[in-house]
Write an enzyme that holds these catalytic residues in place. Structure first.
Site, PDB file in Angstrom:
ATOM      1  N   LEU A  39       0.858  -1.309  -0.019  1.00 23.40           N
ATOM      2  CA  LEU A  39      -0.027   0.056   0.070  1.00 23.40           C
ATOM      3  C   LEU A  39       0.765   1.154  -0.232  1.00 23.40           C
ATOM      4  O   LEU A  39       0.966   1.947   0.881  1.00 23.40           O
ATOM      5  CB  LEU A  39      -0.916   0.228   1.224  1.00 23.40           C
ATOM      6  CG  LEU A  39      -2.047  -1.168   1.107  1.00 23.40           C
ATOM      7  CD1 LEU A  39      -3.007  -0.925   2.398  1.00 23.40           C
ATOM      8  CD2 LEU A  39      -2.782  -1.149  -0.146  1.00 23.40           C
ATOM      9  N   THR A 134       7.280  -5.250 -18.563  1.00 22.00           N
ATOM     10  CA  THR A 134       6.907  -4.049 -19.630  1.00 22.00           C
ATOM     11  C   THR A 134       7.507  -4.105 -20.852  1.00 22.00           C
ATOM     12  O   THR A 134       8.644  -4.721 -20.757  1.00 22.00           O
ATOM     13  CB  THR A 134       7.110  -2.827 -18.722  1.00 22.00           C
ATOM     14  OG1 THR A 134       6.953  -1.543 -19.605  1.00 22.00           O
ATOM     15  CG2 THR A 134       8.293  -2.686 -18.155  1.00 22.00           C
ATOM     16  N   ASP A 135       6.933  -3.592 -21.796  1.00 24.58           N
ATOM     17  CA  ASP A 135       7.649  -3.361 -23.117  1.00 24.58           C
ATOM     18  C   ASP A 135       8.736  -2.360 -23.117  1.00 24.58           C
ATOM     19  O   ASP A 135       9.604  -2.162 -23.868  1.00 24.58           O
ATOM     20  CB  ASP A 135       6.630  -2.806 -24.136  1.00 24.58           C
ATOM     21  CG  ASP A 135       5.935  -1.677 -24.094  1.00 24.58           C
ATOM     22  OD1 ASP A 135       6.143  -1.085 -23.224  1.00 24.58           O
ATOM     23  OD2 ASP A 135       5.400  -1.308 -25.013  1.00 24.58           O
ATOM     24  N   GLU A 136       8.824  -1.517 -21.902  1.00 20.92           N
ATOM     25  CA  GLU A 136       9.808  -0.638 -21.944  1.00 20.92           C
ATOM     26  C   GLU A 136      11.264  -1.019 -21.706  1.00 20.92           C
ATOM     27  O   GLU A 136      12.081  -0.346 -22.028  1.00 20.92           O
ATOM     28  CB  GLU A 136       9.318   0.365 -20.559  1.00 20.92           C
ATOM     29  CG  GLU A 136       8.098   1.055 -20.888  1.00 20.92           C
ATOM     30  CD  GLU A 136       7.787   2.069 -20.113  1.00 20.92           C
ATOM     31  OE1 GLU A 136       8.615   2.829 -19.713  1.00 20.92           O
ATOM     32  OE2 GLU A 136       6.647   2.481 -19.658  1.00 20.92           O
ATOM     33  N   TYR A 159      13.199   3.403 -14.278  1.00 20.83           N
ATOM     34  CA  TYR A 159      12.189   2.316 -14.173  1.00 20.83           C
ATOM     35  C   TYR A 159      12.419   1.060 -15.240  1.00 20.83           C
ATOM     36  O   TYR A 159      12.427   0.104 -14.598  1.00 20.83           O
ATOM     37  CB  TYR A 159      10.882   3.151 -14.555  1.00 20.83           C
ATOM     38  CG  TYR A 159       9.751   2.285 -14.902  1.00 20.83           C
ATOM     39  CD1 TYR A 159       9.233   1.148 -13.889  1.00 20.83           C
ATOM     40  CD2 TYR A 159       9.181   2.141 -16.345  1.00 20.83           C
ATOM     41  CE1 TYR A 159       8.256   0.228 -14.203  1.00 20.83           C
ATOM     42  CE2 TYR A 159       8.232   0.963 -16.389  1.00 20.83           C
ATOM     43  CZ  TYR A 159       7.556   0.235 -15.181  1.00 20.83           C
ATOM     44  OH  TYR A 159       6.762  -0.701 -15.677  1.00 20.83           O
ATOM     45  N   SER A 160      12.625   1.384 -16.366  1.00 22.37           N
ATOM     46  CA  SER A 160      12.750   0.352 -17.453  1.00 22.37           C
ATOM     47  C   SER A 160      13.909  -0.514 -17.139  1.00 22.37           C
ATOM     48  O   SER A 160      14.048  -1.774 -17.103  1.00 22.37           O
ATOM     49  CB  SER A 160      12.782   0.861 -18.730  1.00 22.37           C
ATOM     50  OG  SER A 160      13.942   1.730 -19.146  1.00 22.37           O
ATOM     51  N   LYS A 163      13.144  -2.748 -14.343  1.00 26.96           N
ATOM     52  CA  LYS A 163      12.358  -3.890 -14.649  1.00 26.96           C
ATOM     53  C   LYS A 163      13.217  -4.939 -15.469  1.00 26.96           C
ATOM     54  O   LYS A 163      13.020  -6.192 -15.576  1.00 26.96           O
ATOM     55  CB  LYS A 163      11.260  -3.308 -15.644  1.00 26.96           C
ATOM     56  CG  LYS A 163       9.900  -2.584 -14.663  1.00 26.96           C
ATOM     57  CD  LYS A 163       9.453  -3.352 -13.678  1.00 26.96           C
ATOM     58  CE  LYS A 163       8.307  -4.370 -14.314  1.00 26.96           C
ATOM     59  NZ  LYS A 163       7.497  -5.152 -13.223  1.00 26.96           N
TER      60      LYS A 163
HETATM   61  P1  NAD Z   1       0.739   0.464  -9.949  1.00 25.81           P
HETATM   62  O1  NAD Z   1       1.941   1.420  -9.356  1.00 25.81           O
HETATM   63  O2  NAD Z   1      -0.331   0.969  -9.865  1.00 25.81           O
HETATM   64  O3  NAD Z   1       0.624  -0.607  -8.433  1.00 25.81           O
HETATM   65  C1  NAD Z   1       1.853  -1.327  -8.051  1.00 25.81           C
HETATM   66  C2  NAD Z   1       1.336  -1.786  -6.714  1.00 25.81           C
HETATM   67  O4  NAD Z   1       2.562  -2.483  -6.118  1.00 25.81           O
HETATM   68  C3  NAD Z   1       0.729  -0.954  -5.781  1.00 25.81           C
HETATM   69  O5  NAD Z   1      -0.541  -1.486  -4.915  1.00 25.81           O
HETATM   70  C4  NAD Z   1       1.846  -0.769  -4.616  1.00 25.81           C
HETATM   71  O6  NAD Z   1       1.409  -0.488  -3.206  1.00 25.81           O
HETATM   72  C5  NAD Z   1       2.616  -2.101  -4.918  1.00 25.81           C
HETATM   73  N1  NAD Z   1       3.861  -2.118  -4.318  1.00 25.81           N
HETATM   74  C6  NAD Z   1       4.772  -1.177  -4.588  1.00 25.81           C
HETATM   75  N2  NAD Z   1       6.079  -1.504  -3.880  1.00 25.81           N
HETATM   76  C7  NAD Z   1       5.756  -2.452  -3.124  1.00 25.81           C
HETATM   77  C8  NAD Z   1       6.542  -3.582  -2.122  1.00 25.81           C
HETATM   78  N3  NAD Z   1       7.828  -2.911  -1.970  1.00 25.81           N
HETATM   79  N4  NAD Z   1       5.997  -4.405  -1.561  1.00 25.81           N
HETATM   80  C9  NAD Z   1       4.789  -4.837  -1.816  1.00 25.81           C
HETATM   81  N5  NAD Z   1       3.881  -4.084  -2.678  1.00 25.81           N
HETATM   82  C10 NAD Z   1       4.355  -2.938  -3.434  1.00 25.81           C
HETATM   83  O7  NAD Z   1       1.464  -0.306 -11.037  1.00 25.81           O
HETATM   84  P2  NAD Z   1       0.523  -0.839 -12.354  1.00 25.81           P
HETATM   85  O8  NAD Z   1       0.433   0.012 -13.499  1.00 25.81           O
HETATM   86  O9  NAD Z   1      -0.656  -1.553 -11.811  1.00 25.81           O
HETATM   87  O10 NAD Z   1       1.918  -2.100 -12.604  1.00 25.81           O
HETATM   88  C11 NAD Z   1       1.712  -3.357 -12.329  1.00 25.81           C
HETATM   89  C12 NAD Z   1       2.795  -4.091 -12.907  1.00 25.81           C
HETATM   90  O11 NAD Z   1       2.755  -4.239 -14.382  1.00 25.81           O
HETATM   91  C13 NAD Z   1       4.247  -3.700 -12.619  1.00 25.81           C
HETATM   92  O12 NAD Z   1       5.013  -4.676 -12.532  1.00 25.81           O
HETATM   93  C14 NAD Z   1       4.584  -2.805 -13.847  1.00 25.81           C
HETATM   94  O13 NAD Z   1       5.899  -2.501 -14.389  1.00 25.81           O
HETATM   95  C15 NAD Z   1       3.907  -3.806 -14.868  1.00 25.81           C
HETATM   96  N6  NAD Z   1       3.309  -3.186 -16.009  1.00 25.81           N
HETATM   97  C16 NAD Z   1       2.639  -1.891 -15.961  1.00 25.81           C
HETATM   98  C17 NAD Z   1       2.217  -1.247 -17.271  1.00 25.81           C
HETATM   99  C18 NAD Z   1       1.104  -0.026 -17.207  1.00 25.81           C
HETATM  100  O14 NAD Z   1       0.830   0.445 -18.023  1.00 25.81           O
HETATM  101  N7  NAD Z   1       0.847   0.468 -16.018  1.00 25.81           N
HETATM  102  C19 NAD Z   1       2.395  -1.778 -18.407  1.00 25.81           C
HETATM  103  C20 NAD Z   1       3.204  -2.858 -18.474  1.00 25.81           C
HETATM  104  C21 NAD Z   1       3.694  -3.602 -17.402  1.00 25.81           C
HETATM  105  P1  TYD Z   2       2.986   7.559 -18.836  1.00 25.07           P
HETATM  106  O1  TYD Z   2       1.542   7.445 -18.582  1.00 25.07           O
HETATM  107  O2  TYD Z   2       3.954   8.227 -17.648  1.00 25.07           O
HETATM  108  O3  TYD Z   2       3.499   6.210 -19.282  1.00 25.07           O
HETATM  109  P2  TYD Z   2       5.097   5.553 -19.766  1.00 25.07           P
HETATM  110  O4  TYD Z   2       6.025   6.969 -19.591  1.00 25.07           O
HETATM  111  O5  TYD Z   2       5.399   4.613 -18.823  1.00 25.07           O
HETATM  112  O6  TYD Z   2       4.970   5.393 -21.218  1.00 25.07           O
HETATM  113  O7  TYD Z   2       3.400   8.688 -20.018  1.00 25.07           O
HETATM  114  C1  TYD Z   2       2.785   8.105 -21.430  1.00 25.07           C
HETATM  115  C2  TYD Z   2       3.329   9.310 -22.277  1.00 25.07           C
HETATM  116  O8  TYD Z   2       2.980  10.513 -21.943  1.00 25.07           O
HETATM  117  C3  TYD Z   2       4.781   9.223 -22.388  1.00 25.07           C
HETATM  118  O9  TYD Z   2       5.247   9.478 -23.534  1.00 25.07           O
HETATM  119  C4  TYD Z   2       5.220  10.480 -21.726  1.00 25.07           C
HETATM  120  C5  TYD Z   2       4.018  11.452 -21.823  1.00 25.07           C
HETATM  121  N1  TYD Z   2       3.527  12.274 -20.920  1.00 25.07           N
HETATM  122  C6  TYD Z   2       3.160  13.692 -21.079  1.00 25.07           C
HETATM  123  O10 TYD Z   2       3.373  14.026 -22.217  1.00 25.07           O
HETATM  124  N2  TYD Z   2       2.669  14.538 -19.949  1.00 25.07           N
HETATM  125  C7  TYD Z   2       2.456  14.036 -18.746  1.00 25.07           C
HETATM  126  O11 TYD Z   2       1.848  14.733 -18.010  1.00 25.07           O
HETATM  127  C8  TYD Z   2       2.784  12.646 -18.544  1.00 25.07           C
HETATM  128  C9  TYD Z   2       2.441  12.049 -16.972  1.00 25.07           C
HETATM  129  C10 TYD Z   2       3.174  11.822 -19.643  1.00 25.07           C
END
Ligand code: NAD
Ligand code: TYD
Length: 356
Positions: A39, A134-136, A159-160, A163
């Protein structure tokens, strides 16, 4: 179908994790689902209000960086499977505070791998460690081309890179210790319950409050957007039918330049809010770029389509409209997560950018 009945889902109170928990708890009433989440600011139990009383669901608050705690948890529940989503997930925050990303995403993942290995020992039949990535990790594309499962890793943000490090560790535990693992690398998700630091909910929230819509750089950065429920369905398929040791790329086949996406959201929001057409577009504000900003991500999801029969189910128009409506109808959720600490984050991230 594999008989894995007691499943640990990490990060289940976050955006994607909550959709995965809901799917598993409702679709598999004979499974026991344990949601482990620290959380952090991104985790929110409100996301799971509708299923929290189900008899096959347990929430445990805890940190994957805490090794002794994890060992106890694994001893207590004897999980058959792990679906690991817990992570620090926002690129901009990783630029501000990279160490938290190394700790949770790399050390936390290694702790989970090790707890699974030690608890499972030689009893590996029907066990699975599923790592959600992630694809990143593949880096940045030019105007053409797609990421496949064979694309070499080239992460460029903290971040990437964190991951990518976790993906390497998962594969190392598979090759070295024989741990049964599967991985998926997904494109950008959108939909209900996403924390409004990410582009789509941030823009929806700002339109609602008539605040500037910050577009980094020239706005021509491109992302491949996937409806979050489609991602959860893909995770379900991979967990049950994916091949051990394999990686699956998941994508929406839905590429948008940021500026086009934001304009589309402006138009949808004008309609939903009953504002004159074109009024929200006036809020668009080009701001200083993100350092090291990846130009384009795009996924070739051919493998999961061919091998597991998965494909995205809804159009971008439908998904964006559903998302905008969800945020408008869930005002309390949005107000709760944007009070307090969010204000400080927003100020530090955007004050100078928007003032310039
Ligand atoms: P999010 O940030 O919404 O949620 C992450 C969750 O992990 C939160 O509930 C947080 O409380 C929990 N958390 C963080 N640190 C923790 C710790 N040390 N111990 C236990 N819990 C912890 O993220 P999301 O967007 O739901 O992404 C989930 C997963 O999917 C991640 O691994 C992310 O890399 C991957 N992912 C996300 C996207 C995207 O577009 N959001 C795309 C591809 C992959
Ligand atoms: P984001 O949702 O942070 O995802 P990611 O960086 O993981 O792809 O951002 C999506 C795209 O939008 C990215 O190219 C960054 C851009 N972006 C803005 O232009 N303005 C913003 O305020 C944010 C948060 C992202």
């Amino acid at each position: 179908m594999k008989k894995r009945k007691t499943i640990l889902i990490t990060g289940g109170a976050g955006f994607i994790g909550s959709h995965v928990v809901r799917l598993f708890v409702t679709k598999y009433p004979d499974y026991q689902i344990v949601n482990l989440d620290k959380l952090t600011y991104a985790g929110n139990l409100e996301n799971l209000k509708d299923i929290e009383d189900r008899p096959n669901y347990t929430f445990v608050r805890g940190d994957i960086v805490d090794r002794p705690f994890l060992m106890e948890l694994f001893e207590k529940y004897r999980f058959d499977g792990v679906i690991h989503l817990a992570a620090e997930s926002h690129v901009d925050r990783s630029i501000l505070n990279p160490l938290a990303f190394i700790e949770t995403n790399i050390i936390g993942t290694v702790n989970l791998l090790d707890a699974a290995r030690r608890t499972w020992g030689e009893q590996l039949d029907d066990k699975l460690f599923y790592h959600v990535s992630t694809d990143e990790v593949y880096g940045s594309l030019g105007e053409t081309g797609y990421f496949t499962e064979e694309t070499p890793y080239d992460p460029r943000s903290p971040y990437s890179a964190s991951k990518a490090g976790s993906d390497h560790m998962v594969r190392a535990w598979h090759h070295t210790y024989g741990l049964p693992v599967v991985l998926s690398n997904c494109s950008n998700n959108y939909g209900p319950c996403q924390f409004p630091e990410k582009l789509i909910p941030l823009v929806i929230n700002n339109i609602k409050h008539n605040k500037p819509l910050p577009i980094y750089g020239d706005g021509k950065y491109t992302r491949d957007w996937l409806w979050v429920v489609d991602h959860a369905e893909a995770i379900d398929l991979i967990f049950h039918k994916g091949k051990v040791g394999e990686t699956y790329n998941i994508g929406g086949n839905n590429e948008w330049k940021n500026i086009d996406l934001v304009e589309k959201l402006c138009d949808i929001m004008d309609e939903l809010l009953g504002r004159p057409a074109g009024s929200s577009r006036r809020l668009i504000t080009f701001v200083k770029d993100r350092p090291g900003h990846d130009r384009r991500y795009a996924i070739d999801a051919g493998k999961i389509r061919r091998e597991l029969g998965w494909q995205p189910t809804i159009s971008a128009e439908e998904g964006l409209r559903l998302t905008a409506k969800w945020y408008l109808e869930n005002e309390d959720w949005l107000n709760n997560v944007t009070s307090g600490a969010y204000q400080q984050y927003y100020e530090s991230q955007y004050r100078e950018r928007i003032a310039e």
